[in-house]
Design a protein around this motif. Structure first.
Motif, short mmCIF file in Angstrom:
data_model
loop_
_atom_site.label_atom_id
_atom_site.label_comp_id
_atom_site.label_asym_id
_atom_site.label_seq_id
_atom_site.Cartn_x
_atom_site.Cartn_y
_atom_site.Cartn_z
N GLN A 196 0.74 -0.89 -0.07
CA GLN A 196 0.12 -0.36 0.69
C GLN A 196 0.72 1.24 0.10
O GLN A 196 0.31 1.90 -0.87
CB GLN A 196 -1.16 -0.07 1.27
CG GLN A 196 -2.24 -0.20 1.11
CD GLN A 196 -2.94 -0.46 -0.17
OE1 GLN A 196 -3.47 -1.20 -1.08
NE2 GLN A 196 -3.86 0.42 0.08
N HIS A 209 2.14 1.70 -3.54
CA HIS A 209 0.65 2.25 -4.33
C HIS A 209 1.12 3.94 -3.95
O HIS A 209 0.81 4.73 -4.91
CB HIS A 209 -0.50 1.15 -3.69
CG HIS A 209 -0.75 1.84 -4.79
ND1 HIS A 209 -1.39 1.59 -6.15
CD2 HIS A 209 -2.28 2.68 -4.70
CE1 HIS A 209 -2.69 2.00 -6.61
NE2 HIS A 209 -3.49 2.55 -5.68
N VAL A 210 0.93 4.06 -2.99
CA VAL A 210 0.44 5.64 -2.31
C VAL A 210 1.57 6.28 -2.93
O VAL A 210 1.34 7.28 -3.65
CB VAL A 210 0.45 5.67 -1.11
CG1 VAL A 210 0.53 7.30 -0.47
CG2 VAL A 210 -0.58 5.20 -0.07
N TRP A 211 3.13 6.30 -2.53
CA TRP A 211 4.51 6.90 -3.62
C TRP A 211 4.00 6.81 -5.10
O TRP A 211 4.22 7.36 -5.60
CB TRP A 211 5.57 6.15 -3.36
CG TRP A 211 6.79 6.51 -3.73
CD1 TRP A 211 7.49 6.54 -4.70
CD2 TRP A 211 7.28 7.49 -3.00
NE1 TRP A 211 8.29 7.46 -5.15
CE2 TRP A 211 8.42 8.92 -3.80
CE3 TRP A 211 6.43 8.84 -2.55
CZ2 TRP A 211 8.95 9.81 -3.82
CZ3 TRP A 211 7.23 10.13 -2.19
CH2 TRP A 211 7.82 10.49 -2.89
N HIS A 212 3.69 5.37 -6.39
CA HIS A 212 3.35 5.31 -7.07
C HIS A 212 2.12 7.00 -7.57
O HIS A 212 2.32 7.37 -8.58
CB HIS A 212 3.29 4.33 -7.55
CG HIS A 212 3.08 4.05 -9.19
ND1 HIS A 212 4.05 4.16 -9.57
CD2 HIS A 212 1.79 3.79 -9.81
CE1 HIS A 212 3.31 3.68 -11.16
NE2 HIS A 212 1.80 3.64 -11.01
N LEU A 213 0.87 6.76 -7.00
CA LEU A 213 0.50 7.58 -7.30
C LEU A 213 0.27 9.02 -7.05
O LEU A 213 0.54 9.96 -7.54
CB LEU A 213 -0.95 7.85 -6.06
CG LEU A 213 -2.25 7.03 -6.20
CD1 LEU A 213 -3.27 6.37 -5.17
CD2 LEU A 213 -3.09 6.68 -7.87
N ILE A 214 1.59 9.44 -6.02
CA ILE A 214 2.26 10.57 -5.48
C ILE A 214 3.53 10.88 -6.89
O ILE A 214 2.77 12.86 -7.64
CB ILE A 214 2.85 10.81 -3.82
CG1 ILE A 214 2.24 10.62 -2.89
CG2 ILE A 214 3.76 12.10 -4.15
CD1 ILE A 214 2.48 10.46 -1.50
N ASN A 220 3.07 10.08 -10.21
CA ASN A 220 2.22 10.20 -11.19
C ASN A 220 0.90 10.73 -11.24
O ASN A 220 -0.08 10.52 -12.37
CB ASN A 220 2.01 8.90 -11.65
CG ASN A 220 3.32 7.81 -12.02
OD1 ASN A 220 4.64 8.00 -12.40
ND2 ASN A 220 3.54 6.82 -11.00
N THR A 221 0.96 11.54 -9.80
CA THR A 221 -0.19 12.33 -10.58
C THR A 221 -0.26 13.84 -10.04
O THR A 221 1.41 14.16 -9.62
CB THR A 221 -1.47 12.06 -9.50
OG1 THR A 221 -1.19 12.23 -7.71
CG2 THR A 221 -2.17 11.17 -9.72
N ARG A 241 1.54 15.65 -0.03
CA ARG A 241 2.24 14.97 -0.52
C ARG A 241 3.39 14.31 0.79
O ARG A 241 3.09 13.12 0.51
CB ARG A 241 3.21 15.06 -1.59
CG ARG A 241 4.66 13.87 -1.79
CD ARG A 241 5.26 14.43 -2.93
NE ARG A 241 6.74 15.06 -2.08
CZ ARG A 241 7.05 16.20 -2.68
NH1 ARG A 241 7.46 16.05 -3.40
NH2 ARG A 241 8.26 16.46 -1.75
N ASN A 265 2.05 10.83 2.56
CA ASN A 265 3.83 9.50 2.23
C ASN A 265 3.56 9.13 3.50
O ASN A 265 3.67 7.88 3.95
CB ASN A 265 4.59 10.24 1.83
CG ASN A 265 5.78 8.85 1.60
OD1 ASN A 265 5.59 8.26 1.44
ND2 ASN A 265 6.75 9.64 2.04
N SER A 293 1.59 6.82 5.08
CA SER A 293 1.38 5.32 4.87
C SER A 293 2.11 4.72 5.10
O SER A 293 2.11 3.48 4.92
CB SER A 293 1.44 5.25 2.73
OG SER A 293 2.49 5.97 2.36
#
Length: 68
Positions: free
Chosen positions: A19, A22-27, A29-30, A39, A43, A46
């Motif tokens: 998780q 996944h959160v870092w990936h969202l940060i 790429n969005t 951010r 981060n 999580s």
């Protein structure tokens, strides 16, 4: 309850790590990555789940572990 030699072996820790990744990936790429304060808060929170699991595991007792 199963016996574990380290908290990294626990399924819940592994899920928390997934998780967090996944959160870092969202940060990254969005538009969340552009709001530095938000951010950092997202981060940090999580990663806090993994921190609490590790701290509870280090307490050595089931009652204390459940608290964390």
């Amino acid at each position: 309850m199963a016996n574990y030699n380290s908290f990294e072996e626990m399924g819940i820790y592994q899920l928390a790590r997934e998780q967090s990744n996944h959160v870092w990936h969202l940060i990254e790429n969005t538009t969340l990555g552009q709001d530095y304060k938000l951010r950092d808060q997202i981060n940090g929170s999580s990663g806090s789940v993994m921190d609490n699991i590790a701290e509870g595991f280090g307490r050595g007792g089931n009652k204390e572990f459940i608290t964390f």
